[in-house]
Design a protein around this motif. Structure first.
Motif, PDB file in Angstrom:
ATOM      1  N   VAL A 227     -12.673   7.297  -7.128  1.00  0.00           N
ATOM      2  CA  VAL A 227     -12.245   7.917  -5.796  1.00  0.00           C
ATOM      3  C   VAL A 227     -10.711   8.053  -5.634  1.00  0.00           C
ATOM      4  CG1 VAL A 227     -12.658   7.968  -3.295  1.00  0.00           C
ATOM      5  CG2 VAL A 227     -14.371   6.946  -4.782  1.00  0.00           C
ATOM      6  N   ASP A 228     -10.182   7.167  -5.606  1.00  0.00           N
ATOM      7  CA  ASP A 228      -8.484   7.088  -5.499  1.00  0.00           C
ATOM      8  C   ASP A 228      -8.067   6.002  -6.186  1.00  0.00           C
ATOM      9  OD1 ASP A 228      -9.307   4.872  -3.781  1.00  0.00           O
ATOM     10  OD2 ASP A 228      -9.114   5.687  -1.903  1.00  0.00           O
ATOM     11  N   LEU A 229      -6.413   5.947  -5.691  1.00  0.00           N
ATOM     12  CA  LEU A 229      -5.771   4.843  -6.695  1.00  0.00           C
ATOM     13  C   LEU A 229      -6.340   3.531  -6.270  1.00  0.00           C
ATOM     14  CD1 LEU A 229      -3.629   4.670  -9.035  1.00  0.00           C
ATOM     15  CD2 LEU A 229      -1.919   4.010  -7.005  1.00  0.00           C
ATOM     16  N   LYS A 230      -6.682   3.172  -5.223  1.00  0.00           N
ATOM     17  CA  LYS A 230      -7.123   1.611  -4.469  1.00  0.00           C
ATOM     18  C   LYS A 230      -8.293   1.462  -5.310  1.00  0.00           C
ATOM     19  CE  LYS A 230      -4.668   1.947  -0.168  1.00  0.00           C
ATOM     20  NZ  LYS A 230      -4.847   1.664   1.414  1.00  0.00           N
ATOM     21  N   ASP A 231      -9.303   2.533  -5.607  1.00  0.00           N
ATOM     22  CA  ASP A 231     -10.542   2.153  -5.992  1.00  0.00           C
ATOM     23  C   ASP A 231     -10.415   2.047  -7.719  1.00  0.00           C
ATOM     24  OD1 ASP A 231     -13.392   2.452  -6.435  1.00  0.00           O
ATOM     25  OD2 ASP A 231     -13.262   4.512  -7.137  1.00  0.00           O
TER      26      ASP A 231
ATOM     27  N   ALA B 249       6.326  17.637  -2.301  1.00  0.00           N
ATOM     28  CA  ALA B 249       6.139  19.210  -1.518  1.00  0.00           C
ATOM     29  C   ALA B 249       5.188  20.015  -2.369  1.00  0.00           C
ATOM     30  CB  ALA B 249       7.516  19.773  -1.406  1.00  0.00           C
ATOM     31  N   THR B 250       5.164  19.779  -3.702  1.00  0.00           N
ATOM     32  CA  THR B 250       3.987  20.470  -4.474  1.00  0.00           C
ATOM     33  C   THR B 250       2.594  20.061  -4.180  1.00  0.00           C
ATOM     34  OG1 THR B 250       5.792  20.557  -5.986  1.00  0.00           O
ATOM     35  CG2 THR B 250       3.322  21.318  -6.626  1.00  0.00           C
ATOM     36  N   LEU B 251       2.470  18.686  -3.893  1.00  0.00           N
ATOM     37  CA  LEU B 251       1.180  18.114  -3.737  1.00  0.00           C
ATOM     38  C   LEU B 251       1.245  17.483  -2.466  1.00  0.00           C
ATOM     39  CD1 LEU B 251       0.524  17.191  -7.288  1.00  0.00           C
ATOM     40  CD2 LEU B 251      -0.391  18.965  -6.396  1.00  0.00           C
ATOM     41  N   PRO B 252       1.345  18.142  -1.375  1.00  0.00           N
ATOM     42  CA  PRO B 252       1.522  17.348  -0.028  1.00  0.00           C
ATOM     43  C   PRO B 252       0.197  16.435   0.305  1.00  0.00           C
ATOM     44  CG  PRO B 252       1.186  19.502   0.326  1.00  0.00           C
ATOM     45  CD  PRO B 252       1.346  19.549  -1.175  1.00  0.00           C
ATOM     46  N   ASN B 253      -0.780  16.958  -0.148  1.00  0.00           N
ATOM     47  CA  ASN B 253      -2.166  15.955   0.372  1.00  0.00           C
ATOM     48  C   ASN B 253      -2.516  14.852  -0.585  1.00  0.00           C
ATOM     49  OD1 ASN B 253      -2.624  17.946   2.400  1.00  0.00           O
ATOM     50  ND2 ASN B 253      -3.553  19.370   1.238  1.00  0.00           N
ATOM     51  N   VAL B 254      -1.650  14.512  -1.696  1.00  0.00           N
ATOM     52  CA  VAL B 254      -1.908  13.462  -2.497  1.00  0.00           C
ATOM     53  C   VAL B 254      -1.060  12.323  -1.788  1.00  0.00           C
ATOM     54  CG1 VAL B 254      -1.606  12.522  -4.785  1.00  0.00           C
ATOM     55  CG2 VAL B 254      -2.356  15.275  -4.490  1.00  0.00           C
ATOM     56  N   PRO B 255      -1.694  11.295  -1.713  1.00  0.00           N
ATOM     57  CA  PRO B 255      -0.816  10.082  -1.305  1.00  0.00           C
ATOM     58  C   PRO B 255       0.097   9.499  -2.515  1.00  0.00           C
ATOM     59  CG  PRO B 255      -3.018   9.323  -1.814  1.00  0.00           C
ATOM     60  CD  PRO B 255      -2.936  10.800  -1.759  1.00  0.00           C
ATOM     61  N   THR B 256       1.223   8.694  -2.075  1.00  0.00           N
ATOM     62  CA  THR B 256       2.165   8.089  -3.080  1.00  0.00           C
ATOM     63  C   THR B 256       1.402   6.888  -3.462  1.00  0.00           C
ATOM     64  OG1 THR B 256       3.366   6.772  -1.543  1.00  0.00           O
ATOM     65  CG2 THR B 256       3.964   9.112  -1.748  1.00  0.00           C
ATOM     66  N   LEU B 257       1.953   6.224  -4.767  1.00  0.00           N
ATOM     67  CA  LEU B 257       1.773   4.922  -5.000  1.00  0.00           C
ATOM     68  C   LEU B 257       1.902   3.975  -3.851  1.00  0.00           C
ATOM     69  CD1 LEU B 257       2.256   6.625  -8.268  1.00  0.00           C
ATOM     70  CD2 LEU B 257       1.525   4.097  -8.798  1.00  0.00           C
ATOM     71  N   LEU B 258       3.094   4.054  -3.360  1.00  0.00           N
ATOM     72  CA  LEU B 258       3.393   3.127  -2.302  1.00  0.00           C
ATOM     73  C   LEU B 258       2.206   3.202  -1.186  1.00  0.00           C
ATOM     74  CD1 LEU B 258       7.233   3.709  -1.586  1.00  0.00           C
ATOM     75  CD2 LEU B 258       6.213   1.603  -2.188  1.00  0.00           C
TER      76      LEU B 258
ATOM     77  N   SER C 294      -0.669   3.780  -1.640  1.00  0.00           N
ATOM     78  CA  SER C 294      -1.952   3.380  -2.124  1.00  0.00           C
ATOM     79  C   SER C 294      -2.083   1.864  -2.385  1.00  0.00           C
ATOM     80  CB  SER C 294      -2.386   4.120  -3.518  1.00  0.00           C
ATOM     81  OG  SER C 294      -2.245   5.623  -3.365  1.00  0.00           O
ATOM     82  N   GLY C 295      -0.788   1.394  -2.073  1.00  0.00           N
ATOM     83  CA  GLY C 295      -0.885  -0.222  -2.086  1.00  0.00           C
ATOM     84  C   GLY C 295      -0.015  -0.840  -3.174  1.00  0.00           C
ATOM     85  N   VAL C 296       0.660   0.096  -4.079  1.00  0.00           N
ATOM     86  CA  VAL C 296       1.805  -0.391  -5.329  1.00  0.00           C
ATOM     87  C   VAL C 296       3.037  -0.577  -4.591  1.00  0.00           C
ATOM     88  CG1 VAL C 296       2.489  -0.018  -7.471  1.00  0.00           C
ATOM     89  CG2 VAL C 296       0.389   0.717  -6.572  1.00  0.00           C
ATOM     90  N   LYS C 297       3.545  -1.865  -4.257  1.00  0.00           N
ATOM     91  CA  LYS C 297       4.565  -2.107  -3.431  1.00  0.00           C
ATOM     92  C   LYS C 297       5.978  -1.873  -4.426  1.00  0.00           C
ATOM     93  CE  LYS C 297       2.819  -5.806  -0.369  1.00  0.00           C
ATOM     94  NZ  LYS C 297       2.761  -6.968  -0.035  1.00  0.00           N
ATOM     95  N   GLU C 298       6.821  -1.416  -4.025  1.00  0.00           N
ATOM     96  CA  GLU C 298       8.201  -1.041  -4.741  1.00  0.00           C
ATOM     97  C   GLU C 298       8.218   0.028  -5.683  1.00  0.00           C
ATOM     98  OE1 GLU C 298       9.916  -4.375  -6.233  1.00  0.00           O
ATOM     99  OE2 GLU C 298       9.082  -5.947  -4.712  1.00  0.00           O
TER     100      GLU C 298
END
Length: 311
Positions: free
Chosen positions: A125-129, A218-227, A229-233
């Motif tokens: 579903v997403d990166l957390k998944d 800016a190209t994919l504004p609806n996609v969350p970052t790894l940060l 999604s819970g990937v610290k740093e």
């Protein structure tokens, strides 16, 4: 006025006196080549001399870097510098040039996110998944990238390091073979730069589940970052810029910096960058110097932490 300053100003006033060669460590046709040729054409218009792209493809841009490092420091041979130069410094025991000492930075051109991708039919579903599933069943999942030692491969390696995943990374020789493997379900997720994925993303054949910079693309504004999604740093992007051989007169470096920053401000250039998934940057020579130094330190730390054997 000092003699040295007079000489520099004289050089700058007569520059360029012949065509300028922009040496690129990639083959024709790729995103880097398209970007280099766009900037070269605009520079040709403003400098009044042709700026010619010279493709010298090699692993880590070593041939291109050596070519420019050994060139006359007169501003007529330039390097299309990029994040691969920082990676090579961290990964190779010995290079025929020093990425910091042997070049005069001119300016950063742009930055491009790495994107985490899945096939449209994937049950991820997403990166957390993916993190939940791969942590519970590491042997069941894998990660695809292009060649070992590439920015894409190292971005996935950093991801594994920060999350503690033991999921294997499977390298492919080309981006088309990588995407083919994703669609045939040989691999579960892919780390790739945004540009070659945009067509498949727009057609809905693949999905983006995360981007690599600390702020959204800016190209994919609806996609969350790894940060997010819970990937610290995790804060990473591929980048590129222009550099000249060490000891190129400051007046020439400053002239080139002004010209390229004016190119990057043009509306049609910014629009083309956006189409390629690249964020225009620009800035001062010192900005690029600091970026290169920080990226070398980042990758050197990762190579040391993971005991990656230098090539």
């Amino acid at each position: 006025m000092g003699t040295a300053l007079c000489c520099q100003l004289t050089l700058a006033q007569g520059y360029p006196s012949k065509p300028v060669r922009l040496v690129l460590g990639y083959a024709p046709g790729g995103v880097a080549d398209i970007l280099a040729r766009l900037v070269a054409q605009k520079m040709s218009d403003s400098l009044g001399q042709a700026v010619v792209v010279d493709n010298r493809p090699s692993a880590g841009g070593i041939v291109a870097g050596e070519t420019v490092a050994k060139a006359d420091p007169d501003g007529h041979t330039l390097l299309f510098m990029n994040s691969g130069n920082a990676l090579s410094t961290a990964l190779f025991k010995k290079l025929p040039f020093d990425a910091v000492r042997d070049f005069e930075p001119i300016t950063t051109l742009g930055a491009i996110d790495f994107v985490v991708l899945v096939d449209k039919s994937s049950d991820i579903v997403d990166l957390k998944d993916f993190l939940t599933k791969a942590t519970a069943h590491p042997a069941k999942y894998n990660i695809g990238t292009v060649n070992v030692g590439s920015g894409q491969h190292m971005s996935a390696t950093l991801f594994k390091s920060l999350t503690g995943l033991t999921t294997p990374i499977i390298p492919y020789k080309t981006t088309p073979s990588l995407f083919s493997a994703l669609k045939s379900k040989e691999i579960d997720i892919v780390f790739e730069v945004a540009s070659p994925a945009l067509g498949l993303l727009r057609s809905g054949e693949i999905r983006a589940i995360a981007t690599s910079s600390s702020k959204r693309s800016a190209t994919l504004p609806n996609v969350p970052t790894l940060l997010e999604s819970g990937v610290k740093e995790y804060d990473l992007a591929a980048w590129n810029g222009l550099a000249a051989p060490a000891k190129t007169p400051k007046a020439i470096v400053d002239r080139l910096n002004r010209e390229v920053n004016l190119v990057l401000a043009q509306a049609d250039v910014r629009r083309r960058f956006q189409e390629l998934g690249i964020e225009p940057r620009g800035g001062t020579p010192e900005d690029l110097r600091q970026l290169l130094a920080s990226e070398i330190q980042k990758w050197t730390n990762l190579v040391t932490t993971l005991n990656i054997e230098k090539q």
